[in-house]
Design an enzyme around this catalytic site. Structure first.
Site, PDB file in Angstrom:
ATOM      1  N   LYS A  12       0.799  -0.933  -0.066  1.00 16.92           N
ATOM      2  CA  LYS A  12       0.125   0.006   0.141  1.00 16.92           C
ATOM      3  C   LYS A  12       0.912   1.180   0.066  1.00 16.92           C
ATOM      4  O   LYS A  12       0.263   2.400  -0.147  1.00 16.92           O
ATOM      5  CB  LYS A  12      -0.923  -0.044   1.287  1.00 16.92           C
ATOM      6  CG  LYS A  12      -2.032  -1.136   1.265  1.00 16.92           C
ATOM      7  CD  LYS A  12      -2.797  -1.271   2.341  1.00 16.92           C
ATOM      8  CE  LYS A  12      -2.187  -1.463   3.546  1.00 16.92           C
ATOM      9  NZ  LYS A  12      -1.870  -2.948   3.800  1.00 16.92           N
ATOM     10  N   PHE A  36      -2.014  -1.064  15.382  1.00 16.43           N
ATOM     11  CA  PHE A  36      -1.890  -1.611  14.118  1.00 16.43           C
ATOM     12  C   PHE A  36      -1.494  -3.069  14.104  1.00 16.43           C
ATOM     13  O   PHE A  36      -2.187  -4.087  13.184  1.00 16.43           O
ATOM     14  CB  PHE A  36      -0.789  -0.782  13.582  1.00 16.43           C
ATOM     15  CG  PHE A  36      -0.657  -1.159  12.016  1.00 16.43           C
ATOM     16  CD1 PHE A  36      -1.496  -0.604  10.987  1.00 16.43           C
ATOM     17  CD2 PHE A  36       0.502  -2.000  11.474  1.00 16.43           C
ATOM     18  CE1 PHE A  36      -1.170  -1.250   9.526  1.00 16.43           C
ATOM     19  CE2 PHE A  36       0.710  -2.313  10.137  1.00 16.43           C
ATOM     20  CZ  PHE A  36      -0.247  -1.845   9.140  1.00 16.43           C
ATOM     21  N   LYS A  84       9.214  -5.260  16.741  1.00 11.62           N
ATOM     22  CA  LYS A  84       8.950  -5.855  15.398  1.00 11.62           C
ATOM     23  C   LYS A  84       8.397  -4.847  14.525  1.00 11.62           C
ATOM     24  O   LYS A  84       8.602  -4.934  13.374  1.00 11.62           O
ATOM     25  CB  LYS A  84       8.570  -7.186  15.413  1.00 11.62           C
ATOM     26  CG  LYS A  84       8.751  -7.975  13.965  1.00 11.62           C
ATOM     27  CD  LYS A  84       7.728  -9.146  14.081  1.00 11.62           C
ATOM     28  CE  LYS A  84       7.887  -9.848  12.808  1.00 11.62           C
ATOM     29  NZ  LYS A  84       7.171 -11.029  12.740  1.00 11.62           N
ATOM     30  N   ASP A  93      -3.781  -6.334  12.664  1.00 12.69           N
ATOM     31  CA  ASP A  93      -3.050  -7.330  11.699  1.00 12.69           C
ATOM     32  C   ASP A  93      -3.302  -8.794  12.245  1.00 12.69           C
ATOM     33  O   ASP A  93      -3.590  -9.497  11.432  1.00 12.69           O
ATOM     34  CB  ASP A  93      -1.583  -6.916  11.653  1.00 12.69           C
ATOM     35  CG  ASP A  93      -1.122  -6.915  10.313  1.00 12.69           C
ATOM     36  OD1 ASP A  93      -1.943  -6.217   9.486  1.00 12.69           O
ATOM     37  OD2 ASP A  93       0.115  -7.093   9.887  1.00 12.69           O
ATOM     38  N   ASP A  94      -3.122  -9.041  13.587  1.00 13.74           N
ATOM     39  CA  ASP A  94      -3.179 -10.249  14.029  1.00 13.74           C
ATOM     40  C   ASP A  94      -4.865 -10.754  13.917  1.00 13.74           C
ATOM     41  O   ASP A  94      -4.883 -11.954  13.664  1.00 13.74           O
ATOM     42  CB  ASP A  94      -2.838 -10.359  15.565  1.00 13.74           C
ATOM     43  CG  ASP A  94      -1.573 -10.204  15.618  1.00 13.74           C
ATOM     44  OD1 ASP A  94      -0.700 -10.128  14.969  1.00 13.74           O
ATOM     45  OD2 ASP A  94      -1.146 -10.068  16.977  1.00 13.74           O
ATOM     46  N   ASP A 130       9.181 -17.904   8.259  1.00 14.96           N
ATOM     47  CA  ASP A 130       7.549 -18.372   8.548  1.00 14.96           C
ATOM     48  C   ASP A 130       7.271 -19.590   7.724  1.00 14.96           C
ATOM     49  O   ASP A 130       6.210 -19.956   7.742  1.00 14.96           O
ATOM     50  CB  ASP A 130       6.644 -17.175   8.327  1.00 14.96           C
ATOM     51  CG  ASP A 130       6.730 -16.270   9.686  1.00 14.96           C
ATOM     52  OD1 ASP A 130       7.612 -16.521  10.411  1.00 14.96           O
ATOM     53  OD2 ASP A 130       6.189 -15.144   9.420  1.00 14.96           O
ATOM     54  N   ARG A 186       2.426 -13.364  -0.572  1.00 18.71           N
ATOM     55  CA  ARG A 186       2.541 -11.917   0.189  1.00 18.71           C
ATOM     56  C   ARG A 186       2.020 -10.954  -0.911  1.00 18.71           C
ATOM     57  O   ARG A 186       2.439 -11.033  -2.108  1.00 18.71           O
ATOM     58  CB  ARG A 186       3.919 -11.742   0.212  1.00 18.71           C
ATOM     59  CG  ARG A 186       4.326 -10.347   0.612  1.00 18.71           C
ATOM     60  CD  ARG A 186       4.137  -9.829   2.182  1.00 18.71           C
ATOM     61  NE  ARG A 186       4.634 -10.511   3.081  1.00 18.71           N
ATOM     62  CZ  ARG A 186       4.657 -10.641   4.579  1.00 18.71           C
ATOM     63  NH1 ARG A 186       3.531  -9.633   4.807  1.00 18.71           N
ATOM     64  NH2 ARG A 186       5.288 -11.322   5.303  1.00 18.71           N
ATOM     65  N   ASP A 231      10.094 -12.705  18.403  1.00 16.70           N
ATOM     66  CA  ASP A 231       8.893 -13.463  17.748  1.00 16.70           C
ATOM     67  C   ASP A 231       9.478 -14.703  17.322  1.00 16.70           C
ATOM     68  O   ASP A 231       8.476 -15.598  17.655  1.00 16.70           O
ATOM     69  CB  ASP A 231       8.607 -12.458  16.384  1.00 16.70           C
ATOM     70  CG  ASP A 231       7.219 -13.057  15.885  1.00 16.70           C
ATOM     71  OD1 ASP A 231       6.417 -13.612  16.870  1.00 16.70           O
ATOM     72  OD2 ASP A 231       7.105 -12.580  14.682  1.00 16.70           O
ATOM     73  N   ASP A 253      11.163 -12.461   6.420  1.00 14.66           N
ATOM     74  CA  ASP A 253       9.967 -13.026   7.144  1.00 14.66           C
ATOM     75  C   ASP A 253       9.099 -13.997   6.819  1.00 14.66           C
ATOM     76  O   ASP A 253       8.790 -15.067   7.270  1.00 14.66           O
ATOM     77  CB  ASP A 253       9.007 -11.840   7.530  1.00 14.66           C
ATOM     78  CG  ASP A 253       8.078 -12.173   8.764  1.00 14.66           C
ATOM     79  OD1 ASP A 253       8.582 -12.268   9.750  1.00 14.66           O
ATOM     80  OD2 ASP A 253       6.852 -11.789   8.510  1.00 14.66           O
ATOM     81  N   PHE A 289      12.642  -5.752   2.539  1.00 19.17           N
ATOM     82  CA  PHE A 289      13.746  -6.897   2.677  1.00 19.17           C
ATOM     83  C   PHE A 289      13.378  -7.270   4.136  1.00 19.17           C
ATOM     84  O   PHE A 289      13.559  -8.622   4.233  1.00 19.17           O
ATOM     85  CB  PHE A 289      15.082  -6.124   2.699  1.00 19.17           C
ATOM     86  CG  PHE A 289      15.494  -5.492   3.769  1.00 19.17           C
ATOM     87  CD1 PHE A 289      15.977  -5.690   5.099  1.00 19.17           C
ATOM     88  CD2 PHE A 289      16.065  -3.876   3.324  1.00 19.17           C
ATOM     89  CE1 PHE A 289      16.342  -4.803   6.131  1.00 19.17           C
ATOM     90  CE2 PHE A 289      16.343  -3.063   4.085  1.00 19.17           C
ATOM     91  CZ  PHE A 289      16.591  -3.489   5.611  1.00 19.17           C
TER      92      PHE A 289
END
Length: 349
Positions: free
Chosen positions: A52, A235, A196, A239-240, A102, A107, A169, A98, A93
């Site tokens: 975005k 925020f 993070k 997101d979670d 993960d 993405r 994390d 990430d 990056f």
């Protein structure tokens, strides 16, 4: 983040094309590096442009609030656009790494870079290339500016803090491959979020604009930090929530927090309010990859009325933000922070 003027968004997009040409064509002076520069161009186009762009646009958006129009010269605007793209490159990056860590598949509505044919773990070097490009651009365009060293220190510090947050994390998500929900707490969660996400997503672009506007005072930066880190916490909680309850068609990402054993707000909040029996059920299913276990966790969340708890938190967070702005932004334009709030509250992606 900052609500961008349509003209700024147009200028920002045009600036990317200019920087891409500069970095991958004009810089190519050794014919032996043709293939490497071609790869660099692919990295930029695939990993930097798809989001975005709120962080990058927040630099010029914030600068417009901090400086009178008479001081927003063409050179100043162009440098702000360039710094904004450098922040988008940092974001790029971070996300590339990430996704590898993960094991993510998509993405921004497309395959993760490392999942593309012929890429794989070569993506690690691509991450290094993208990071190095940030400092190449900053040196070239800002070296003569009084805020240059401040910007360098800011980029270095934010990258370091964000990587500490990523370490927290990762260690919480899968310490030695074991799933242990006793490691999860709201205190641990908030520490991960602060380092993070909140620093680089919220404080970073505003701090860059403040330095470019000649605001070097540690007190003023701390005031901005108080507000922006709190906003960044909301925020990430949002997101979670969207990772579990968002529509992948809208978010552009298939949520994997449950499968990845992530210390997310949903699981931490659930652990605070659930019964002993429900905790046993959660422990049996959380962090498992099979669809049945994921479905059971989501069913448990629904039983605990997590959407209701989230929306209550969202309202409380917005009210707290208003108080923080009144308390800490006496010498900074309130619009810098309110523009962020308009963008993030009630978002669905």
């Amino acid at each position: 983040m900052i609500l961008a003027l349509q003209s700024d968004r147009h200028l920002f997009e045009a600036k990317f094309d200019e920087l891409l040409t500069e970095m991958t064509e004009r810089d190519l002076t050794d014919p032996d590096l043709v293939d490497a520069y071609k790869r660099l161009r692919e990295i930029f186009v695939y990993n930097v442009t798809g989001g975005k762009k709120n962080r990058g646009l927040s630099v010029i958006g914030s600068l417009r609030e901090l400086l009178p129009p008479s001081q927003l010269t063409q050179d100043t605007v162009q440098r702000a656009l360039m710094v904004g793209w450098c922040i988008e490159m940092v974001q790029g990056f971070f996300l590339m790494g990430d996704d590898i860590m993960d094991g993510s598949v998509t993405r921004r509505g497309q395959l993760c870079w490392y999942k593309k044919d012929g890429i794989g773990l070569d993506a690690i070097n691509d991450i290094f290339l993208l990071e190095a490009s940030v400092y190449r651009l900053l040196r070239r365009h800002c070296r003569t500016q009084p805020y240059y060293v401040h910007l360098l220190e800011l980029f270095n510090e934010i990258t370091f803090l964000s990587e500490l947050g990523q370490a927290l994390d990762l260690m919480t998500a899968a310490p030695l491959g074991q799933i242990d929900l006793s490691l999860f707490s709201m205190q641990k969660y908030k520490a991960i979020v602060k380092y993070k996400t909140a620093f680089y997503s919220f404080y970073f672009p505003v701090a860059a604009a403040m330095y470019m506007a000649g605001i070097y005072s540690e007190e003023e930066h701390n005031n901005a930090k108080q507000i922006l880190l709190d906003m960044g916490e909301f925020f990430q909680i949002q997101d979670d929530y969207l990772d579990c309850y968002g529509d992948p068609v809208v978010t552009g990402k298939i949520g994997t927090d449950i499968q990845d054993n992530k210390c997310s707000w949903l699981v931490v909040k659930a652990l605070e309010v659930m019964s002993t029996k429900q905790r046993t059920e959660l422990e049996a299913c959380y962090g498992r990859k099979d669809e049945a276990s994921v479905a059971k966790v989501k069913e448990l969340y629904n039983t605990l009325q997590m959407p209701t708890l989230y929306h209550k938190y969202e309202e409380e967070s917005y009210q707290r933000l208003q108080k923080l702005i009144a308390q800490h932004a006496q010498n900074l334009p309130h619009s810098v922070f309110l523009n962020f709030a308009k963008k993030i509250y009630k978002r669905n992606k």
